[in-house]
Enzyme design. Sequence first.
Site, PDB file in Angstrom:
ATOM      1  N   ILE A 292       0.827  -1.181  -0.206  1.00  0.00           N
ATOM      2  CA  ILE A 292      -0.332   0.037   0.264  1.00  0.00           C
ATOM      3  C   ILE A 292       0.446   1.117  -0.298  1.00  0.00           C
ATOM      4  O   ILE A 292       0.356   2.647  -0.778  1.00  0.00           O
ATOM      5  CB  ILE A 292      -1.064  -0.140   1.409  1.00  0.00           C
ATOM      6  CG1 ILE A 292      -2.126  -1.101   1.071  1.00  0.00           C
ATOM      7  CG2 ILE A 292      -1.801   1.232   2.159  1.00  0.00           C
ATOM      8  CD1 ILE A 292      -3.097  -1.067  -0.094  1.00  0.00           C
ATOM      9  N   ASP A 312      10.815   4.022   5.357  1.00  0.00           N
ATOM     10  CA  ASP A 312      10.974   2.815   5.642  1.00  0.00           C
ATOM     11  C   ASP A 312      12.264   1.936   6.800  1.00  0.00           C
ATOM     12  O   ASP A 312      13.139   2.513   6.621  1.00  0.00           O
ATOM     13  CB  ASP A 312      10.672   1.347   4.669  1.00  0.00           C
ATOM     14  CG  ASP A 312       9.926   0.476   4.857  1.00  0.00           C
ATOM     15  OD1 ASP A 312      10.890  -0.347   5.155  1.00  0.00           O
ATOM     16  OD2 ASP A 312       8.061   0.418   4.011  1.00  0.00           O
ATOM     17  N   ALA A 361       1.253   4.206   6.806  1.00  0.00           N
ATOM     18  CA  ALA A 361       1.274   2.964   6.876  1.00  0.00           C
ATOM     19  C   ALA A 361       2.215   2.130   7.037  1.00  0.00           C
ATOM     20  O   ALA A 361       1.457   0.570   7.130  1.00  0.00           O
ATOM     21  CB  ALA A 361       1.162   2.094   4.746  1.00  0.00           C
ATOM     22  N   SER A 404      -5.910   1.396   8.430  1.00  0.00           N
ATOM     23  CA  SER A 404      -6.256   0.198   9.019  1.00  0.00           C
ATOM     24  C   SER A 404      -6.403  -0.882   8.822  1.00  0.00           C
ATOM     25  O   SER A 404      -6.385  -0.722   7.146  1.00  0.00           O
ATOM     26  CB  SER A 404      -7.143   0.750  10.077  1.00  0.00           C
ATOM     27  OG  SER A 404      -7.382  -0.256  11.006  1.00  0.00           O
ATOM     28  N   LYS A 407      -9.806  -5.918  10.015  1.00  0.00           N
ATOM     29  CA  LYS A 407      -9.324  -7.019  10.732  1.00  0.00           C
ATOM     30  C   LYS A 407      -9.834  -6.468  12.354  1.00  0.00           C
ATOM     31  O   LYS A 407      -9.859  -6.808  13.201  1.00  0.00           O
ATOM     32  CB  LYS A 407      -8.265  -7.544  10.929  1.00  0.00           C
ATOM     33  CG  LYS A 407      -8.286  -8.249   9.504  1.00  0.00           C
ATOM     34  CD  LYS A 407      -6.780  -9.311   9.791  1.00  0.00           C
ATOM     35  CE  LYS A 407      -6.984 -10.444   8.156  1.00  0.00           C
ATOM     36  NZ  LYS A 407      -7.072  -9.425   6.816  1.00  0.00           N
ATOM     37  N   LYS A 419      -4.893  -2.786  15.577  1.00  0.00           N
ATOM     38  CA  LYS A 419      -4.906  -1.974  14.747  1.00  0.00           C
ATOM     39  C   LYS A 419      -5.952  -1.062  15.218  1.00  0.00           C
ATOM     40  O   LYS A 419      -6.309   0.213  15.360  1.00  0.00           O
ATOM     41  CB  LYS A 419      -5.400  -2.265  13.135  1.00  0.00           C
ATOM     42  CG  LYS A 419      -4.078  -3.250  12.945  1.00  0.00           C
ATOM     43  CD  LYS A 419      -2.707  -1.813  12.752  1.00  0.00           C
ATOM     44  CE  LYS A 419      -3.446  -1.283  11.076  1.00  0.00           C
ATOM     45  NZ  LYS A 419      -2.135  -0.421  10.566  1.00  0.00           N
ATOM     46  N   GLY A 447      -2.671  -9.187  -3.951  1.00  0.00           N
ATOM     47  CA  GLY A 447      -1.407  -8.879  -4.675  1.00  0.00           C
ATOM     48  C   GLY A 447      -0.259  -8.077  -3.404  1.00  0.00           C
ATOM     49  O   GLY A 447       0.807  -8.131  -3.819  1.00  0.00           O
ATOM     50  N   SER A 448      -0.872  -8.360  -2.046  1.00  0.00           N
ATOM     51  CA  SER A 448       0.258  -7.587  -1.096  1.00  0.00           C
ATOM     52  C   SER A 448       0.954  -8.381  -0.777  1.00  0.00           C
ATOM     53  O   SER A 448       0.812  -9.907  -0.932  1.00  0.00           O
ATOM     54  CB  SER A 448      -1.272  -6.669  -0.424  1.00  0.00           C
ATOM     55  OG  SER A 448      -1.490  -8.362  -0.138  1.00  0.00           O
ATOM     56  N   THR A 469      -7.356 -22.936   3.572  1.00  0.00           N
ATOM     57  CA  THR A 469      -8.192 -22.853   4.715  1.00  0.00           C
ATOM     58  C   THR A 469      -9.534 -23.872   5.239  1.00  0.00           C
ATOM     59  O   THR A 469      -9.326 -24.384   5.837  1.00  0.00           O
ATOM     60  CB  THR A 469      -7.608 -21.534   5.980  1.00  0.00           C
ATOM     61  OG1 THR A 469      -8.841 -20.805   5.653  1.00  0.00           O
ATOM     62  CG2 THR A 469      -6.793 -21.389   6.237  1.00  0.00           C
TER      63      THR A 469
END
Length: 643
Positions: A292, A312, A361, A404, A407, A419, A447-448, A469
Amino acid sequence: MDKLKKRLSQIAFILWDLLAVALSTFAMYRFRYSNLDNPPYAMQHYQTQFILSTFAVIFIVNLIAGCYRSVWKHMGLGDSLRQMISSFASFVILAVAHRWLETGYRFEFVAGVCILTFLLMILGRFSIRLVTATNVRFSRSTGDKRVLIYGAGEAGRFLQNKLSSPHENMRPVVFIDDDESLIGRRLGGIKIYGGREQMKEAIKKYFVDEVIVAIPTADRETLEYVLEVCRQMKCPVRRFGNIADVDLNTAVVANINLEELLRRDSVKLNMQTVKEFICGKVVMVTGGVGSIGSEICRQVLSFGCAKLIIYDFNENGLFYIDAELKEKYAGQYCLKLGSVRDTKRLKEVFDETKPQIIFHAAAHKHVPMMEINPREAIKNNVFGTLNVANAAIMHGVEKMILISTDKAVNPTNIMGASKRIAEMTIQMLNGLSDTDFAAVRFGNVLGSNGSVVPTFQKQIEHGGPVTVTHPDMRRYFMTIPEAVQLVLEAGAMAKGGEIFVLDMGEPVKIYDLACDLIKLSGLQPNVDIKIEFTGLRPGEKLFEEISLKDENVTKTSNAKIFVMKPLDYDQSELAVDIKNLQSTLDSGNICTMFNAVRKLVPTFKHDDAEISDINGHIENTDDKIDTQKLDVINDRGEQVDAQ
């Protein structure tokens, strides 16, 4: 026009048959009677009548047998057999007629004419097929692929011109378009053959080597249909242009990917609002090399920010994003290596760059990994956010937008809970400073890093099985560009204290996701690649939610963005609870930390048995939370040391 061409083709077919009869008659006459001093009278005086009567019989029988409905360049074995039967029937009729009428033409002469006529007709038909096939092979031998373009709109016409360039090694030969008003017309000399139902026929008829979908807004149903047809025809398929391409000049021919199969209606971004928000501003993106974060960087640069600070802890990621951006945006960004846990490094960067807008992020987001490293989730996601927020306040940042996750709603895992605490914290800080704080909450992005898609792709490459799963597990999905576009607009809307929720559409079954990826590889689920169910992992739940029951969700000017009014918190109590959570990070008992999390997030539903299991996996770490004050401010305006 097409009907006229078909009719002219049939006339040419008929004239060839007349010529075949005439040539056969003259050849048989020369062979049978040319050496005789006194040939039969009929042969001397009535050859023209013989030719015309013979042709009339052959023409009528061919017409009845359907021999004139075949397309010469597609002449096949079935057409040859039909022509053979027709010629034999014609011979029988002619032989009986000449014998009955006593015309003087002997049986062997009539038989010879019919045989030669049949051979000449077949020769003519197959010569066309041979010339066509030779042309196709020649074009292929020179590297030119014969391309079917699906879509005769603006993108299709642009692609046709693009492929006309000699270095492209591709040659458009036919269009397919579902607009009935276009069918039968020509674009640049290339026929629009029909709609999607005629695609198989067109692929076969025009010897197509590859199909290219040239409809940037093509929906999932269309793409799936094209993929299935091309799979059946064993024909490669790609696409030209997608929803993210503003200018067709920058569009490329690329493989169809999963993001496009799951894409919903196009995002209608308020370009002017976002441009006013970003243009001329110094923007900082923490976690700027992540999935992101890196897309935020790309889009922020495209909107003309004065300067971009990419912050980063991943030095390799900084290297790669620099390699990507420097050609187009050299001098418009700077790379800063550092952790959001390091308050001294944050202060250095803020002092040097003076950011006006922050997109936060940076986060640990992999649920199973955080389940076995829960302290790291709290350190990074809660106190890392507090560090950035505190630096933003101290340096007069205009806005800070927290990225955020869904989840965070009724979390069953420590990542989601961390979060949620981060959301609560920035809402609390918003009213106590000049900086506007807001959060944007959304689900999974395709694609993350850490998403199921790369995992499935690797499993498919190795021949399976693909592991899912649970058969009923569903998740909300967005494409990365779509999510970031909405994040930017939400940031522009933010006045402070909001949690924005992005419209994620309908949740997608992970099983269906796996099936789509297998089909994109040209294989069949549970035939070529087996799908196995492994059971839920620690902290996972079958369904994710997007908002809490007691949150008041309202619409915004963008139909895909909703905003939730902040809940009322006792800020003093919240500050004390955060301080208590921080103190538990240094304790040896993980249960104490989980209890502190539950105090902050009452909706946190975590299995105590899993906590016991976590105790057996985690290791002590010397990475203590930074001891610098975090300046969490209570509702009386006092500064509370969160340490």
